[in-house]
Design an enzyme around this catalytic site. Structure first.
Site, PDB file in Angstrom:
ATOM      1  CE  LYS B  78      87.229 107.271  45.767  1.00  0.00           C
ATOM      2  NZ  LYS B  78      86.525 106.906  43.984  1.00  0.00           N
ATOM      3  CB  SER B 153      84.055 103.052  45.039  1.00  0.00           C
ATOM      4  OG  SER B 153      85.099 104.765  44.552  1.00  0.00           O
ATOM      5  CB  SER B 177      82.976 106.079  42.329  1.00  0.00           C
ATOM      6  OG  SER B 177      82.931 104.477  42.267  1.00  0.00           O
TER       7      SER B 177
END
Lengths: 95, 486
Positions: B78, B153, B177
């Protein structure tokens, strides 16, 4: 709860965020609806409940107060928008 | 079966038997990214050269007989994890020009383990969002339905896994997330106990809630990845000193006698009937595996979202004050004075969801409001944590849905932030309590994936992975693959 436009501008100034006059109404509406959501906290009686700062109630670990970092100024300043002689440049602060 | 549908254990075997090289594996996934990612937009950066170099080094290590469990296995991070010499944007214009000068501890450990980084994954800006639509780099799409969001997210992580563009991914979870995008994309994700994984070099959103964790296509793969991520780190003062385990060791443990609690509040009004049916069927599967199921109550659940939208924005407004246009990040053109430099650099560098949360955080922390908002929210946080502690002394784990509905259509969520916030109702309480929780694929509703959430006691990750793995041994939901990406 309704946040006034003057309040929006005050918060933006505290947060160091420039906002256009045209955006103020939208922020007032968004912030007001978020604060309405937040107000639901008042349904709960929290008298005598200790505030929880750490999810597992653990204490912050301390370390000896010794130098652990090496100087990497040149590496770090590669990301800086403006530097001169190893210093970060900003607009003139003192006349 | 194609390489991108193999488990990590299978890929390990193939690498060790020299049936495939690490370079070939990296090339396979890089080619898939090239073919499919223009549609999905799950990557912000693809690091092809670095990947091939790391793969070559891994092949030498394997040939020399020094391979660890993940040596030569591709993965993607990420874009919230700092990667030395590689752009680390956090999905924001603010950091579009930021090349990290150091590695996050998680990245460093995975590099040491010999993993091969394919690139950096798309995400909601500064991890603030539930759809991945707030990214400066444009929205990521859901491989199961290109008109749907992948969740957020960690939406880039979930979408890339679902489409077989990477076999492993890292994610972070502040209010859901990791779990919610895993659910929306039909992959497996684990949010560890707060403090289990080092936060050093993981760009901060809300420091008392943020936690990094593994995402993969199965619980077993997550266990392999978690093993290489965990451990004490002196560089993160909130990192736990609790000993780590081998998270693969208990995967096959029998589930008979396992006590599962179903929180009444997670099955009430607002839960989509299609999602509810999938969850009911998954719970029935656990009964067949020998578990005992009973209803429990978490009476303060409703207060979690209101408390979260004080605590998280308050911590965010403080954490994001470092972006000032001076030392790194975006700087506006021709500032007329220092305040103008701060105000315009931040206004231009941050997107609207981030600005909303900074403003809310600034407001609740401003003079005269601290007790009414921040302290009140922290008191509620304790009520919520106490609810979990009480029920988890009666049952071993809790199960329920990850989200009240399946992935929404693109373009529908950001118009009304409060409605989007409320969709995190089943995930946020877990972060407030600091507990570990997983999302595993459990079926489909309305043609889109549904995730089952499993919540455990603090540091009980091995048990969660065991429970998830046993379910995956008797079901096939985690092996489903979106046809367009097969």
């Amino acid at each position: 709860m309704m946040i006034a436009p003057s309040e929006v501008k005050k918060i933006a100034r505290l947060a160091r965020l420039a906002i256009d006059e045209a955006e103020v109404a939208r922020y007032a509406q968004d912030l007001s609806s978020i604060l309405d959501l937040v107000e639901r906290m008042n349904q709960a009686d929290t008298q005598g409940v200790e505030p929880m700062a750490h999810p597992l109630d653990m204490a912050q670990r301390l370390r000896p107060d010794v130098v652990t970092e090496i100087n990497q100024r040149e590496l770090f300043q590669l990301n800086a928008p403006a530097v001169e002689d190893g210093l970060f440049l900003v607009p003139k602060v003192i006349e | 079966m194609s390489l991108h549908q193999q488990s990590i254990a299978e890929l390990r075997g193939m690498l060790d038997r020299k049936e495939v090289s690490s370079v070939e594996l990296a090339q396979h996934f890089l080619a898939r990214i090239k073919t499919h990612d223009p549609v999905l937009n799950s990557f912000i950066s693809v690091t092809e050269d670095e990947a091939l170099n790391a793969a070559l080094a891994a092949d030498h290590r394997i040939a020399a007989g020094h391979a660890g469990p993940l040596t030569g296995i591709p993965l993607a991070h990420k874009d919230i994890f700092c990667t030395l010499g590689v752009k680390t944007s956090c999905g924001s214009r603010m950091l579009d020009n930021f090349v990290a000068p150091y590695n996050a501890t998680v990245v460093e450990r995975l590099n040491q383990a010999g993993t091969v980084m394919l690139g950096k994954l798309n995400m909601d800006e500064f991890a603030m969002g539930s759809t991945s639509e707030s990214s400066f780099y444009g929205p990521t799409k859901n491989p199961w339905d290109l008109s749907a969001v992948p969740g957020g997210s960690s939406g880039g992580s979930a979408a890339a896994l679902a489409a077989g563009l990477t076999p492993l991914a890292t994610g972070t979870d502040t209010g859901g997330s990791i779990r919610q995008p895993a659910a929306y994309c039909g992959v497996t994700g684990l949010k560890p106990t707060y403090g289990r994984v080092s936060r050093y070099g993981m760009i901060a959103y809300a420091s008392s809630l943020d936690q990094g964790g593994p995402m993969a296509r199965s619980a077993e793969d997550c266990a392999w990845l978690l093993n290489a991520m965990v451990g004490f780190d002196a560089l993160d003062s909130t990192c736990s000193e609790q000993p780590v385990e081998d998270y693969t060791a208990k995967l096959d443990n029998d589930l008979s006698g396992l006590k599962i609690g179903l929180p009444r509040e997670y099955f009430g009004e607002g839960l989509d009937v299609g999602v509810a049916r999938v969850i009911d069927e998954a719970v029935a599967e656990f009964r067949r595996l020998g578990a005992e199921v009973r209803e429990v109550s978490l009476p303060n659940s409703e207060l979690a979202i209101p408390a979260y939208y004080v605590i998280a924005p308050a911590e965010a407004s403080s954490n994001l004050s470092r972006y000032d246009g001076v030392r790194f990040g975006h700087r506006c053109e021709a500032p007329k004075d220092l305040v103008d430099l701060y105000e315009r650099s931040r206004a231009e560098g941050f997107g609207s969801e981030v600005k909303r949360r900074i403003m809310i955080g600034t407001y609740v922390l401003s003079s005269g409001y601290y007790d009414a908002y921040y302290l009140k929210a922290q008191r509620i946080r304790r009520l919520i944590a106490d609810d979990f502690r009480r029920v988890l002394s009666e049952v071993d784990v809790l199960m329920g849905p990850v989200a009240p509905h399946v992935a929404p259509d693109l373009g529908t969520s950001l118009k009304d932030p409060v409605t989007m916030y409320l969709s995190d109702i089943y995930t946020v309480p877990v972060n407030l309590a600091g507990l570990p929780a997983m999302s595993i694929p459990a079926g489909f509703a309305h043609g889109r994936p549904v995730g089952l959430q499993i919540i455990g006691r603090a540091f009980d990750e091995a048990r969660l992975l065991n429970i998830a793995h046993r379910f995956q041994q008797v079901t096939n939901w985690h092996r489903q693959f979106p046809a367009a990406f097969a």
